[in-house]
Write an enzyme that holds these catalytic residues in place. Sequence first.
Site, PDB file in Angstrom:
ATOM      1  N   PRO A 147       4.364 -13.755  11.423  1.00 20.99           N
ATOM      2  CA  PRO A 147       5.024 -12.577  11.984  1.00 20.99           C
ATOM      3  C   PRO A 147       4.492 -11.326  11.314  1.00 20.99           C
ATOM      4  O   PRO A 147       4.438 -11.246  10.088  1.00 20.99           O
ATOM      5  CB  PRO A 147       6.514 -12.810  11.654  1.00 20.99           C
ATOM      6  CG  PRO A 147       6.527 -13.790  10.539  1.00 20.99           C
ATOM      7  CD  PRO A 147       5.280 -14.607  10.648  1.00 20.99           C
ATOM      8  N   MET A 148       4.081 -10.332  12.121  1.00 23.76           N
ATOM      9  CA  MET A 148       3.474  -9.120  11.568  1.00 23.76           C
ATOM     10  C   MET A 148       4.033  -7.901  12.284  1.00 23.76           C
ATOM     11  O   MET A 148       3.896  -7.782  13.514  1.00 23.76           O
ATOM     12  CB  MET A 148       1.944  -9.185  11.705  1.00 23.76           C
ATOM     13  CG  MET A 148       1.300 -10.253  10.827  1.00 23.76           C
ATOM     14  SD  MET A 148      -0.490 -10.399  11.068  1.00 23.76           S
ATOM     15  CE  MET A 148      -0.553 -11.346  12.600  1.00 23.76           C
TER      16      MET A 148
ATOM     17  N   CYS B  66       9.283 -10.056   2.970  1.00 23.26           N
ATOM     18  CA  CYS B  66       8.803  -8.700   3.202  1.00 23.26           C
ATOM     19  C   CYS B  66       9.183  -7.784   2.042  1.00 23.26           C
ATOM     20  O   CYS B  66      10.351  -7.750   1.639  1.00 23.26           O
ATOM     21  CB  CYS B  66       9.381  -8.151   4.507  1.00 23.26           C
ATOM     22  SG  CYS B  66       8.808  -6.483   4.900  1.00 23.26           S
TER      23      CYS B  66
ATOM     24  N   ASN C  60       0.569 -19.687   3.270  1.00 21.72           N
ATOM     25  CA  ASN C  60       0.209 -18.412   3.875  1.00 21.72           C
ATOM     26  C   ASN C  60      -0.372 -17.508   2.786  1.00 21.72           C
ATOM     27  O   ASN C  60      -0.030 -17.634   1.621  1.00 21.72           O
ATOM     28  CB  ASN C  60       1.469 -17.794   4.508  1.00 21.72           C
ATOM     29  CG  ASN C  60       1.271 -16.366   4.983  1.00 21.72           C
ATOM     30  OD1 ASN C  60       2.009 -15.470   4.605  1.00 21.72           O
ATOM     31  ND2 ASN C  60       0.276 -16.147   5.822  1.00 21.72           N
TER      32      ASN C  60
ATOM     33  N   GLY D  30      -4.043 -14.798   2.638  1.00 19.50           N
ATOM     34  CA  GLY D  30      -5.478 -14.739   2.400  1.00 19.50           C
ATOM     35  C   GLY D  30      -6.312 -15.788   3.093  1.00 19.50           C
ATOM     36  O   GLY D  30      -7.501 -15.923   2.797  1.00 19.50           O
TER      37      GLY D  30
ATOM     38  N   GLY E 142      -2.390 -14.845   9.124  1.00 14.75           N
ATOM     39  CA  GLY E 142      -1.913 -13.545   9.572  1.00 14.75           C
ATOM     40  C   GLY E 142      -3.020 -12.677  10.118  1.00 14.75           C
ATOM     41  O   GLY E 142      -3.413 -12.780  11.276  1.00 14.75           O
TER      42      GLY E 142
END
Length: 328
Positions: free
Chosen positions: A13-14, A96, A207, A209, A230
């Site tokens: 999710p971004m 986040c 998750n 890199g 991502g």
Amino acid sequence: MKLDQHARLSVAPMMDWTDRHCRYLHRLMSHHTLLSTEMVTAPAIIHGDRDRLLGFCADEYPVALQLGGSDPAQLAEAARIAEGYGYAEINLNCGCPSDRVQSGSFGAILMENPSLVAACVAAMIAAVRIPVTVKCRIGVDDQDPHIVLPDFLAQVSAAGVDRFSVHARKAWLQGLSPKENRDVPPLDYDLVMEMKGLFPHLHLSINGGIATLDQAEGFLSRGLDGVMIGRAAYHTPAEILLNADAQIYGDPLGRTAEEVVHLMLPYIADHLAQGGRLGQVSRHMLGLFQGRPGARGWRRHLSENAHADGAGPAVVLAALDHVTRLAA
């Protein structure tokens, strides 16, 4: 295919990126990869425009909704509402690092309060029939990840969560921007691998890199259950998503980036007919030909023309000509 199998590869999710237009494009490129919304706060869902926040095209399925919040009752109500929209799972954001998220006492700051996270997920699990999952960091600020992460996983999994996505970096809540938090804190992939050994019953995705499917395959071969990608999935979608079904799931999709562009045209026409603008969709398509001859012309033409009044599918086809002329 079961949802856990879809989660062998997922797109993170971004914020400002993984909206419904982005997800429609990504689904055209991979039938199996698990997709996700941008983070949406529980109060926004309860009090806001639900159709705008939660509506999505059935063709995007399976899609996870990522929720932000720290109030168990609010999260449970938001999850219940979201389930009615057809989401495949609800994911709680515990990763986040932005100031806005911290001030609302959710996101990465929840790594400091695993008992609250446990209460939140327990409330959501009681409210819905679809899976509730968590995306987290390995720790925040001066915490020792080797102590914090196993304790976090133990407490939250005891409340009923059996699938976690772990961003293998600390979040520094003081002194680093959200952008810097994606790059500056060192990655600790080995710690996430250790968690799979400590919690073999949990579905753990890694998750942070990860830029290639070869990297993803490497983590899967070492025993992790999933990989979440991502920025690479967004900026080089053809390299990641057009190859994902064959390389990760053993089920070749067989589409080219050019074919994906043509498949987007009816979607774009429908969006325009509903009062939308081309740029709202085409901005997610800029990386489709990254690394190929004509990619710069494709990006430039879309960037310069998509926001003009009346811009539509013809603009996209003219941009595509920059690629096809060089491929001929």
